[in-house]
Design a protein around this motif. Structure first.
Motif, mmCIF file in Angstrom:
data_model
loop_
_atom_site.group_PDB
_atom_site.id
_atom_site.type_symbol
_atom_site.label_atom_id
_atom_site.label_comp_id
_atom_site.label_asym_id
_atom_site.label_seq_id
_atom_site.Cartn_x
_atom_site.Cartn_y
_atom_site.Cartn_z
ATOM 1 N N SER A 7 0.823 -1.205 0.000
ATOM 2 C CA SER A 7 0.000 0.000 0.000
ATOM 3 C C SER A 7 0.859 1.258 0.000
ATOM 4 O O SER A 7 0.520 2.243 -0.651
ATOM 5 N N ILE A 8 1.975 1.224 0.744
ATOM 6 C CA ILE A 8 2.876 2.379 0.756
ATOM 7 C C ILE A 8 3.474 2.602 -0.626
ATOM 8 O O ILE A 8 3.541 3.733 -1.118
ATOM 9 N N GLN A 9 3.900 1.511 -1.284
ATOM 10 C CA GLN A 9 4.467 1.635 -2.620
ATOM 11 C C GLN A 9 3.431 2.125 -3.617
ATOM 12 O O GLN A 9 3.736 2.952 -4.487
ATOM 13 N N GLN A 10 2.210 1.641 -3.499
ATOM 14 C CA GLN A 10 1.162 2.093 -4.405
ATOM 15 C C GLN A 10 0.848 3.568 -4.209
ATOM 16 O O GLN A 10 0.655 4.312 -5.176
ATOM 17 N N ALA A 11 0.808 4.001 -2.947
ATOM 18 C CA ALA A 11 0.557 5.416 -2.665
ATOM 19 C C ALA A 11 1.692 6.282 -3.195
ATOM 20 O O ALA A 11 1.461 7.368 -3.753
ATOM 21 N N THR A 12 2.937 5.797 -3.030
ATOM 22 C CA THR A 12 4.093 6.540 -3.543
ATOM 23 C C THR A 12 4.035 6.655 -5.055
ATOM 24 O O THR A 12 4.306 7.724 -5.621
ATOM 25 N N TRP A 13 3.680 5.552 -5.728
ATOM 26 C CA TRP A 13 3.606 5.569 -7.181
ATOM 27 C C TRP A 13 2.494 6.494 -7.669
ATOM 28 O O TRP A 13 2.652 7.197 -8.672
ATOM 29 N N ARG A 14 1.361 6.529 -6.957
ATOM 30 C CA ARG A 14 0.270 7.431 -7.349
ATOM 31 C C ARG A 14 0.702 8.890 -7.227
ATOM 32 O O ARG A 14 0.398 9.711 -8.094
ATOM 33 N N ARG A 15 1.406 9.212 -6.141
ATOM 34 C CA ARG A 15 1.891 10.590 -5.970
ATOM 35 C C ARG A 15 2.918 10.943 -7.032
ATOM 36 O O ARG A 15 2.950 12.067 -7.531
ATOM 37 N N LEU A 16 3.763 9.959 -7.374
ATOM 38 C CA LEU A 16 4.786 10.214 -8.378
ATOM 39 C C LEU A 16 4.172 10.452 -9.751
ATOM 40 O O LEU A 16 4.620 11.331 -10.499
ATOM 41 N N LYS A 17 3.122 9.702 -10.093
ATOM 42 C CA LYS A 17 2.485 9.866 -11.393
ATOM 43 C C LYS A 17 1.846 11.244 -11.539
ATOM 44 O O LYS A 17 1.720 11.757 -12.652
ATOM 45 N N LYS A 18 1.428 11.836 -10.424
ATOM 46 C CA LYS A 18 0.822 13.163 -10.489
ATOM 47 C C LYS A 18 1.861 14.251 -10.723
ATOM 48 O O LYS A 18 1.525 15.334 -11.195
ATOM 49 N N ASN A 19 3.130 13.951 -10.390
ATOM 50 C CA ASN A 19 4.199 14.941 -10.553
ATOM 51 C C ASN A 19 4.862 14.718 -11.910
ATOM 52 O O ASN A 19 5.771 13.902 -12.057
ATOM 53 N N LYS A 20 4.405 15.436 -12.925
ATOM 54 C CA LYS A 20 4.917 15.243 -14.282
ATOM 55 C C LYS A 20 6.395 15.619 -14.385
ATOM 56 O O LYS A 20 7.155 14.996 -15.121
ATOM 57 N N GLY A 21 6.813 16.639 -13.635
ATOM 58 C CA GLY A 21 8.211 17.045 -13.676
ATOM 59 C C GLY A 21 9.136 15.957 -13.160
ATOM 60 O O GLY A 21 10.204 15.699 -13.721
ATOM 61 N N ALA A 22 8.704 15.293 -12.073
ATOM 62 C CA ALA A 22 9.516 14.212 -11.514
ATOM 63 C C ALA A 22 9.608 13.038 -12.485
ATOM 64 O O ALA A 22 10.677 12.451 -12.662
ATOM 65 N N LEU A 23 8.497 12.692 -13.124
ATOM 66 C CA LEU A 23 8.517 11.596 -14.095
ATOM 67 C C LEU A 23 9.423 11.918 -15.270
ATOM 68 O O LEU A 23 10.189 11.067 -15.745
ATOM 69 N N PHE A 24 9.362 13.163 -15.734
ATOM 70 C CA PHE A 24 10.230 13.574 -16.845
ATOM 71 C C PHE A 24 11.698 13.495 -16.432
ATOM 72 O O PHE A 24 12.552 13.046 -17.206
ATOM 73 N N GLY A 25 11.994 13.912 -15.199
ATOM 74 C CA GLY A 25 13.364 13.824 -14.705
ATOM 75 C C GLY A 25 13.859 12.393 -14.608
ATOM 76 O O GLY A 25 15.015 12.103 -14.948
ATOM 77 N N ILE A 26 12.991 11.476 -14.163
ATOM 78 C CA ILE A 26 13.366 10.059 -14.080
ATOM 79 C C ILE A 26 13.667 9.505 -15.469
ATOM 80 O O ILE A 26 14.638 8.767 -15.659
ATOM 81 N N VAL A 27 12.838 9.874 -16.454
ATOM 82 C CA VAL A 27 13.074 9.409 -17.827
ATOM 83 C C VAL A 27 14.423 9.906 -18.334
ATOM 84 O O VAL A 27 15.189 9.148 -18.950
ATOM 85 N N ILE A 28 14.731 11.172 -18.082
ATOM 86 C CA ILE A 28 16.011 11.740 -18.532
ATOM 87 C C ILE A 28 17.182 11.027 -17.870
ATOM 88 O O ILE A 28 18.182 10.685 -18.518
ATOM 89 N N ILE A 29 17.067 10.754 -16.564
ATOM 90 C CA ILE A 29 18.157 10.087 -15.841
ATOM 91 C C ILE A 29 18.361 8.669 -16.364
ATOM 92 O O ILE A 29 19.495 8.231 -16.613
#
Length: 270
Positions: A7-29
């Motif tokens: 549940s913690i991992q799922q909640a973390t992933w949901r929050r991460l998906k809402k942050n488009k900048g963070a997802l873009f940064g992960i893709v670049i890295i």
């Protein structure tokens, strides 16, 4: 894996998906890490450090296509294994000569060597000097990002340079964290003259411009990639040390630390 961890991992992933900048940064890295690992296999210039110099084609515009004659080297260049090429690249088997065209006769190869815009000269090779078919020595290359003034492919140098940039960041951070955490923790925990000496050192290093300090350390250590890594790391630890010192000053006053002292535990254990 327990349901609470899921549940913690799922909640973390949901929050991460809402942050488009963070997802873009992960893709670049992730993309940069992939480039760094397979750099010598995907770059047009797979020589060590992408350092193939062809002065005649220096300063080409992006997208320029140029024909080359690959003149074999005098000695035999052995091909390296998969791991060695992955780490260090492959030495050139020949010298790249830019040409505007070529002509074959019964016993000779005539090349119109490119020297500059509108300037060329004819060079002749005997056909018997080539063991392979002549067509294997004629190549066309497209410089998608152009070339620098020394005729090196800019795209290849960017791809291989990704490995250097990530290495500098990783090693410099490891060095700065190691020194900064150690000195900051010692200064914040013991206070007194130890704290004053470490803070004096921090203030001295902080007062020197970072770039000048990197140059000074590099001159002291000598030239080389590892020297640059160490020099950058030795200039970044002061920020880490100040942060860690402040945190340790706060934590050392908490109840569990006082309880540990009352129970007679040593400083190293605390």
């Amino acid at each position: 894996m327990s349901s609470s961890n899921q549940s913690i991992q799922q909640a973390t992933w949901r929050r991460l998906k809402k942050n488009k900048g963070a997802l873009f940064g992960i893709v670049i890295i992730v993309f940069s890490l992939f480039l760094a690992v397979v750099a010598y296999y995907i770059s047009p210039d797979s020589t060590p450090y992408a350092n193939r110099m062809i002065v005649e084609v220096g300063g080409l515009k992006p997208g320029t296509r140029q024909q080359f004659f690959v003149e074999p080297k005098a000695g035999v260049v052995s091909s390296v294994g998969f791991i060695d090429r992955l780490l260090y690249g492959q030495e050139e088997a020949g010298r790249y000569v830019p040409i505007n065209g070529y002509r074959l006769s019964a016993d000779s190869l005539y090349l119109r060597k490119f020297i500059d815009e509108g300037v060329e000269e004819t060079i002749v090779f005997a056909r018997k000097t080539f063991q392979e078919p002549i067509t294997q020595h004629i190549q066309s290359k497209t410089f998608w990002l152009g070339t620098d003034r020394y005729g090196r492919d800019i795209l290849s140098r960017l791809i291989v340079g990704t490995r250097v940039s990530l290495s500098v960041g990783l090693i410099a951070i490891i060095i700065s964290l190691t020194i900064g955490i150690a000195l900051g923790a010692v200064a914040g925990y013991f206070r007194g003259w130890i704290d004053e000496v470490i803070m004096w050192l921090i203030n001295i290093i902080w007062s020197i411009p970072t770039l000048l300090l990197v140059f000074a350390i590099t001159l002291l250590l000598g030239k080389g990639f590892w020297q640059v890594f160490i020099a950058v790391g030795l200039t970044m630890w002061v920020s880490v040390a100040r942060i860690v010192r402040g945190q340790v000053l706060m934590v050392r006053e908490l109840e569990y630390v006082e309880a540990a002292r009352a129970l007679g535990f040593r400083n190293g254990y605390i």
